[in-house]
Design a protein around this motif. Structure first.
Motif, PDB file in Angstrom:
ATOM      1  N   VAL A   1      -4.603 -15.003  -0.882  1.00 30.90           N
ATOM      2  CA  VAL A   1      -3.872 -13.740  -0.774  1.00 30.90           C
ATOM      3  C   VAL A   1      -4.339 -13.047   0.491  1.00 30.90           C
ATOM      4  CG1 VAL A   1      -3.499 -11.505  -1.847  1.00 30.90           C
ATOM      5  CG2 VAL A   1      -3.604 -13.546  -3.252  1.00 30.90           C
TER       6      VAL A   1
ATOM      7  N   VAL B   1       0.682  -8.596   0.806  1.00 32.23           N
ATOM      8  CA  VAL B   1       0.382  -7.446  -0.057  1.00 32.23           C
ATOM      9  C   VAL B   1       1.090  -6.194   0.477  1.00 32.23           C
ATOM     10  CG1 VAL B   1      -1.446  -5.937  -0.925  1.00 32.23           C
ATOM     11  CG2 VAL B   1      -1.799  -8.392  -0.862  1.00 32.23           C
TER      12      VAL B   1
ATOM     13  N   TRP C   1       7.267  -4.965 -12.936  1.00 31.87           N
ATOM     14  CA  TRP C   1       6.208  -5.775 -13.551  1.00 31.87           C
ATOM     15  C   TRP C   1       6.719  -7.166 -13.912  1.00 31.87           C
ATOM     16  CZ3 TRP C   1       4.169  -1.368 -17.112  1.00 31.87           C
ATOM     17  CH2 TRP C   1       3.336  -0.536 -16.367  1.00 31.87           C
TER      18      TRP C   1
ATOM     19  N   ALA D   1       6.709  -8.995 -10.741  1.00 34.54           N
ATOM     20  CA  ALA D   1       5.336  -9.324 -10.343  1.00 34.54           C
ATOM     21  C   ALA D   1       4.808 -10.521 -11.129  1.00 34.54           C
ATOM     22  CB  ALA D   1       4.428  -8.116 -10.542  1.00 34.54           C
TER      23      ALA D   1
ATOM     24  N   ALA E   1       3.774 -13.994  -9.425  1.00 35.89           N
ATOM     25  CA  ALA E   1       2.426 -14.524  -9.605  1.00 35.89           C
ATOM     26  C   ALA E   1       2.449 -15.959 -10.125  1.00 35.89           C
ATOM     27  CB  ALA E   1       1.634 -13.638 -10.564  1.00 35.89           C
TER      28      ALA E   1
ATOM     29  N   ARG F   1       1.557 -14.850  -4.500  1.00 38.54           N
ATOM     30  CA  ARG F   1       0.701 -13.960  -5.286  1.00 38.54           C
ATOM     31  C   ARG F   1       0.325 -12.704  -4.521  1.00 38.54           C
ATOM     32  NH1 ARG F   1      -3.987 -17.456  -7.314  1.00 38.54           N
ATOM     33  NH2 ARG F   1      -3.730 -18.376  -5.291  1.00 38.54           N
ATOM     34  N   GLY F   2       0.342 -12.739  -3.204  1.00 37.84           N
ATOM     35  CA  GLY F   2       0.061 -11.539  -2.421  1.00 37.84           C
ATOM     36  C   GLY F   2       1.133 -10.485  -2.613  1.00 37.84           C
TER      37      GLY F   2
ATOM     38  N   VAL G   1       0.746  -8.948  -6.020  1.00 33.72           N
ATOM     39  CA  VAL G   1      -0.303  -7.917  -6.057  1.00 33.72           C
ATOM     40  C   VAL G   1       0.237  -6.603  -5.502  1.00 33.72           C
ATOM     41  CG1 VAL G   1      -2.519  -7.247  -5.032  1.00 33.72           C
ATOM     42  CG2 VAL G   1      -2.230  -9.517  -5.974  1.00 33.72           C
TER      43      VAL G   1
ATOM     44  N   ALA H   1       2.603  -5.052  -8.072  1.00 33.46           N
ATOM     45  CA  ALA H   1       1.887  -4.517  -9.226  1.00 33.46           C
ATOM     46  C   ALA H   1       1.144  -3.227  -8.886  1.00 33.46           C
ATOM     47  CB  ALA H   1       0.915  -5.558  -9.757  1.00 33.46           C
ATOM     48  N   VAL H   2       0.519  -3.177  -7.726  1.00 29.22           N
ATOM     49  CA  VAL H   2      -0.216  -1.969  -7.332  1.00 29.22           C
ATOM     50  C   VAL H   2       0.738  -0.799  -7.121  1.00 29.22           C
ATOM     51  CG1 VAL H   2      -1.592  -0.964  -5.468  1.00 29.22           C
ATOM     52  CG2 VAL H   2      -2.199  -3.182  -6.383  1.00 29.22           C
TER      53      VAL H   2
END
Length: 133
Positions: free
Chosen positions: A46, A51, A87, A90, A94, A99-100, A103, A106-107
């Protein structure tokens, strides 16, 4: 005591027999018959770029959905719906995607939902009337 102004003399060589002879090979390390230890690396690390992409895309998502609400109640419900959708995205990212980005999504969705529910809580505390019902 006076400070020394000149250079210090060179170190004396070690006594005879202190260093091994130069033509002798170094000893082999112990446990050479054992296999080398494996090095584990993340196959898909990641990094900051994905991100930030996930953060910015999700921020735009919540700005668009939050702007649909005309009151606190409708804003909160639009935000809750957008957070559930984010979500789900996300989780899918994932498992099957980057996956970055997952993340970042999700954040940002957690932060946006926290802000919306903070406004709901402040209204609830101020009026003693829960605004989502």
């Amino acid at each position: 005591m006076a400070d020394r102004q000149g250079s210090w003399p060179a170190a004396l060589p070690p006594p005879p027999g202190y260093l091994p002879p130069r033509n002798v090979p170094p000893p082999s390390p112990p446990f050479t018959a054992m296999p080398q230890r494996p090095t584990y690396r993340e196959p898909h690390p990641v990094t900051a770029g994905p991100v930030l992409i996930g953060l910015s895309a999700t921020t735009a998502w919540f700005v668009l959905f939050g702007s649909l609400g005309s009151s606190l109640t409708s804003y909160a419900w639009w935000t809750i719906g957008a957070a559930l959708a984010a979500w789900a995205v996300a989780v899918l990212l994932a498992l099957f995607g980057d996956r970055g980005v997952a993340v970042g999504v999700a954040v940002a969705s957690g932060l946006a939902l926290s802000i919306a529910l903070l406004f709901v809580t402040l209204r609830w505390v101020a009026t003693y009337d829960f605004p989502l019902w």
